[in-house]
Motif scaffolding. Structure first.
Motif, PDB file in Angstrom:
ATOM      1  N   THR A 289      22.094  10.539   4.461  1.00  0.00           N
ATOM      2  CA  THR A 289      21.471  11.419   3.479  1.00  0.00           C
ATOM      3  C   THR A 289      22.401  11.618   2.284  1.00  0.00           C
ATOM      4  N   ILE A 290      21.821  11.561   1.087  1.00  0.00           N
ATOM      5  CA  ILE A 290      22.580  11.772  -0.145  1.00  0.00           C
ATOM      6  C   ILE A 290      22.199  13.134  -0.729  1.00  0.00           C
ATOM      7  N   TYR A 291      23.216  13.915  -1.072  1.00  0.00           N
ATOM      8  CA  TYR A 291      23.003  15.223  -1.693  1.00  0.00           C
ATOM      9  C   TYR A 291      23.451  15.143  -3.155  1.00  0.00           C
ATOM     10  N   PRO A 292      22.512  15.014  -4.103  1.00  0.00           N
ATOM     11  CA  PRO A 292      22.902  14.907  -5.518  1.00  0.00           C
ATOM     12  C   PRO A 292      23.306  16.264  -6.086  1.00  0.00           C
ATOM     13  N   VAL A 293      24.288  16.240  -6.978  1.00  0.00           N
ATOM     14  CA  VAL A 293      24.750  17.445  -7.672  1.00  0.00           C
ATOM     15  C   VAL A 293      24.961  17.103  -9.142  1.00  0.00           C
ATOM     16  N   ALA A 294      24.450  17.941 -10.027  1.00  0.00           N
ATOM     17  CA  ALA A 294      24.642  17.766 -11.471  1.00  0.00           C
ATOM     18  C   ALA A 294      25.597  18.836 -11.975  1.00  0.00           C
ATOM     19  N   ILE A 295      26.628  18.410 -12.715  1.00  0.00           N
ATOM     20  CA  ILE A 295      27.629  19.331 -13.271  1.00  0.00           C
ATOM     21  C   ILE A 295      27.579  19.215 -14.790  1.00  0.00           C
ATOM     22  N   LYS A 296      27.307  20.320 -15.461  1.00  0.00           N
ATOM     23  CA  LYS A 296      27.210  20.342 -16.925  1.00  0.00           C
ATOM     24  C   LYS A 296      28.200  21.351 -17.484  1.00  0.00           C
ATOM     25  N   TYR A 297      29.101  20.889 -18.378  1.00  0.00           N
ATOM     26  CA  TYR A 297      30.108  21.748 -19.008  1.00  0.00           C
ATOM     27  C   TYR A 297      29.646  22.154 -20.404  1.00  0.00           C
ATOM     28  N   ASP A 298      30.042  23.350 -20.812  1.00  0.00           N
ATOM     29  CA  ASP A 298      29.788  23.818 -22.170  1.00  0.00           C
ATOM     30  C   ASP A 298      31.038  23.564 -23.001  1.00  0.00           C
ATOM     31  N   PRO A 299      31.009  22.596 -23.939  1.00  0.00           N
ATOM     32  CA  PRO A 299      32.230  22.220 -24.672  1.00  0.00           C
ATOM     33  C   PRO A 299      32.655  23.232 -25.731  1.00  0.00           C
ATOM     34  N   ARG A 300      31.862  24.282 -25.960  1.00  0.00           N
ATOM     35  CA  ARG A 300      32.214  25.235 -27.017  1.00  0.00           C
ATOM     36  C   ARG A 300      33.430  26.078 -26.673  1.00  0.00           C
ATOM     37  N   PHE A 301      33.730  26.222 -25.380  1.00  0.00           N
ATOM     38  CA  PHE A 301      34.861  27.046 -24.984  1.00  0.00           C
ATOM     39  C   PHE A 301      36.063  26.225 -24.531  1.00  0.00           C
ATOM     40  N   GLY A 302      35.879  24.948 -24.368  1.00  0.00           N
ATOM     41  CA  GLY A 302      36.961  24.070 -23.964  1.00  0.00           C
ATOM     42  C   GLY A 302      36.401  22.731 -23.511  1.00  0.00           C
ATOM     43  N   ASP A 303      37.033  21.659 -23.921  1.00  0.00           N
ATOM     44  CA  ASP A 303      36.561  20.325 -23.576  1.00  0.00           C
ATOM     45  C   ASP A 303      37.119  19.923 -22.218  1.00  0.00           C
ATOM     46  N   ALA A 304      36.230  19.786 -21.230  1.00  0.00           N
ATOM     47  CA  ALA A 304      36.658  19.455 -19.873  1.00  0.00           C
ATOM     48  C   ALA A 304      36.873  17.961 -19.677  1.00  0.00           C
ATOM     49  N   PHE A 305      36.423  17.125 -20.591  1.00  0.00           N
ATOM     50  CA  PHE A 305      36.509  15.672 -20.424  1.00  0.00           C
ATOM     51  C   PHE A 305      37.960  15.204 -20.411  1.00  0.00           C
ATOM     52  N   TRP A 306      38.272  14.328 -19.437  1.00  0.00           N
ATOM     53  CA  TRP A 306      39.618  13.767 -19.340  1.00  0.00           C
ATOM     54  C   TRP A 306      39.593  12.338 -19.837  1.00  0.00           C
ATOM     55  N   ASN A 307      40.228  12.116 -20.969  1.00  0.00           N
ATOM     56  CA  ASN A 307      40.392  10.765 -21.508  1.00  0.00           C
ATOM     57  C   ASN A 307      41.681  10.194 -20.917  1.00  0.00           C
ATOM     58  N   SER A 308      41.554   9.560 -19.756  1.00  0.00           N
ATOM     59  CA  SER A 308      42.731   9.121 -19.007  1.00  0.00           C
ATOM     60  C   SER A 308      43.530   8.052 -19.735  1.00  0.00           C
ATOM     61  N   SER A 309      42.899   7.330 -20.662  1.00  0.00           N
ATOM     62  CA  SER A 309      43.636   6.309 -21.416  1.00  0.00           C
ATOM     63  C   SER A 309      44.476   6.919 -22.530  1.00  0.00           C
ATOM     64  N   LYS A 310      44.279   8.195 -22.819  1.00  0.00           N
ATOM     65  CA  LYS A 310      45.007   8.851 -23.901  1.00  0.00           C
ATOM     66  C   LYS A 310      45.951   9.932 -23.401  1.00  0.00           C
ATOM     67  N   PHE A 311      45.573  10.646 -22.338  1.00  0.00           N
ATOM     68  CA  PHE A 311      46.380  11.751 -21.831  1.00  0.00           C
ATOM     69  C   PHE A 311      46.666  11.558 -20.350  1.00  0.00           C
ATOM     70  N   GLY A 312      47.896  11.881 -19.956  1.00  0.00           N
ATOM     71  CA  GLY A 312      48.231  11.922 -18.546  1.00  0.00           C
ATOM     72  C   GLY A 312      47.638  13.170 -17.907  1.00  0.00           C
ATOM     73  N   LEU A 313      47.717  13.244 -16.576  1.00  0.00           N
ATOM     74  CA  LEU A 313      47.093  14.348 -15.860  1.00  0.00           C
ATOM     75  C   LEU A 313      47.736  15.686 -16.214  1.00  0.00           C
ATOM     76  N   VAL A 314      49.066  15.743 -16.285  1.00  0.00           N
ATOM     77  CA  VAL A 314      49.749  17.008 -16.572  1.00  0.00           C
ATOM     78  C   VAL A 314      49.410  17.492 -17.981  1.00  0.00           C
ATOM     79  N   ARG A 315      49.438  16.579 -18.942  1.00  0.00           N
ATOM     80  CA  ARG A 315      49.111  16.974 -20.317  1.00  0.00           C
ATOM     81  C   ARG A 315      47.657  17.414 -20.436  1.00  0.00           C
ATOM     82  N   TYR A 316      46.790  16.738 -19.708  1.00  0.00           N
ATOM     83  CA  TYR A 316      45.382  17.137 -19.732  1.00  0.00           C
ATOM     84  C   TYR A 316      45.208  18.551 -19.179  1.00  0.00           C
ATOM     85  N   LEU A 317      45.879  18.858 -18.067  1.00  0.00           N
ATOM     86  CA  LEU A 317      45.758  20.185 -17.472  1.00  0.00           C
ATOM     87  C   LEU A 317      46.304  21.263 -18.407  1.00  0.00           C
TER      88      LEU A 317
END
Length: 415
Positions: A289-317
């Motif tokens: 059985t597959i349980y789908p989940v949709a996650i939607k972020y509001d970018p107006r208060f902070g951009d949650a997207f991680w551009n891994s090719s530009k930022f490392g994990l620590v800098r992203y956090l």
């Protein structure tokens, strides 16, 4: 209307301000429906019955136009860069020019900068370090206990406590919808992937078993502490390429009803939360059985997207913790099973479409692997073959060629 519950991690953020904007955001990109290759060329030639000759010089213009459109604005590469905002949210990273519009606006921006980096960031980092250290110590202690029901219960408490602290260190405000569809122990939870904190957002509401490659450093320490007290599935680098071994361990895990549901992000890479890209079929071949989940972020208060090719994990956090807050909505969707006669690719596409529709995402059939890889030559050749089959087929009275950009063709992209 389905009832929904809100989880407010309002420490070090402004709940009254954020609460005014958390409802009604969509961020849906309006996209003109794609026409088939035949319809596009007919439109270019100026009539519906013009596909009678084997070749028309004006057909070249169609491919030139498509090439220029994709250079200017294609559907793939822009999914790997931060989502653009219609208004400024006082974060310099969105636009360096806004703070120079007026003196009053610059003063407000400077005050916000001092508040975010001088007050909020130190407190959030301190809370995160405290939570991680506490989680490492308690997980290690729980792992020493005998494998009994008490150990499982304590392990769940420790994991939930660690996720609660991490969520509060991000000043996350999370709204959980349709909790009656929350994943159960008999299947796999799949969700769209925007950031490494997706797992924390979901694990803040219930415990999951995570799947992934075993890393070194601090992340490796956390992974080893987690697996001592809870049945997570970590692979060595050499084992990740062994699909049969991965599938066997997943099947054995799902078959044990005492273990938590497996959490998987089948896109395989982070997308900027405006679209959902191709799901890898391996998670949908297991017959569970597959349980789908949709996650939607509001970018107006902070951009949650991680551009891994530009930022490392620590800098992203650090960038995430220096934002105003992380605001998101989570939709638990009804469980889905593979239909009779449906292959794994079709099942994966059906699940992906449901997630895209609920979260307001653009449903793309391109592989997220294009983030780091070039398009295969075989894909280019197949597009050329598609045009030749169209022209030759029409002139000889053959069958109608498949549409341009069909799911089968799009899945030839590298993965």
């Amino acid at each position: 209307m389905q009832p929904h519950l809100q989880h407010h991690s309002c420490l070090f953020c402004f709940p009254s301000l954020v609460g005014q904007f958390t409802h009604g955001f969509k961020g849906v990109l309006d996209k003109k429906p794609q026409l088939s290759l035949k319809q596009e060329i007919q439109e270019l030639r100026g009539c519906a019955g013009c596909l009678t000759s084997e070749f028309n010089l004006t057909d070249v213009l169609f491919f030139c136009r498509k090439a220029m459109e994709n250079v200017v604005d294609d559907d793939v590469t822009k999914r790997f860069s931060p989502q653009k905002l219609d208004s400024w949210n006082l974060l310099t990273r969105n636009n360096h020019n806004f703070c120079h519009i007026s003196l009053r606006l610059k003063v407000v921006w400077v005050l916000g900068l001092l508040l975010r980096y001088g007050v909020l960031l130190p407190l959030r980092v301190t809370l995160a370090i405290t939570g991680i250290c506490l989680f490492l110590v308690l997980s290690t202690l729980v792992g020493v206990l005998p494998n009994t029901r008490l150990r499982s219960c304590l392990s769940d408490k420790v994991h939930l406590m660690g996720c609660h602290i991490c969520v509060r260190s991000l000043s996350a405000i999370i709204t959980y919808h349709n909790r009656q569809n929350k994943p159960q122990n008999d299947g796999i939870c799949v969700a769209n992937h925007t950031t490494p904190i997706d797992g924390i957002i979901l694990a803040n509401d219930r415990c999951y078993s995570l799947v992934g490659q075993l890393h070194g450093g601090l992340l490796g320490m956390i992974q080893r502490a987690m697996v001592t007290s809870s049945p997570h599935i970590w692979f060595e680098r050499a084992e990740v390429k062994d699909r049969h071994l991965v599938a066997k361990r997943l099947i054995d895990h799902v078959a044990d009803k005492t273990k938590h549901p497996v959490l998987i992000f089948p896109e395989g890479t982070c997308i900027n939360n405006t679209s959902v890209m191709m799901f890898r079929k391996s998670s949908f071949e297991l017959g569970c059985t597959i349980y789908p989940v949709a996650i939607k972020y509001d970018p107006r208060f902070g951009d949650a997207f991680w551009n891994s090719s530009k930022f490392g994990l620590v800098r992203y956090l650090l960038r995430t913790m220096s934002s105003w807050a992380i605001v998101c909505s989570v939709w638990y969707l009804p469980p889905m099973n593979r239909k009779e006669g449906e292959d794994a690719v079709q099942f994966a596409n059906r699940v992906k479409s449901v997630i895209a529709a609920k979260g307001g995402f653009v449903d793309l059939k391109w592989d997220g692997g294009l983030k780091r890889a070039r398009v295969k030559e075989a894909f280019k050749e197949e597009q050329q073959e598609l045009y030749s089959r169209l022209v030759v087929g029409v002139s000889q009275g053959g069958p109608v060629a498949p549409v341009f950009g069909s799911p089968r063709l799009c899945q030839c992209a590298p993965g």
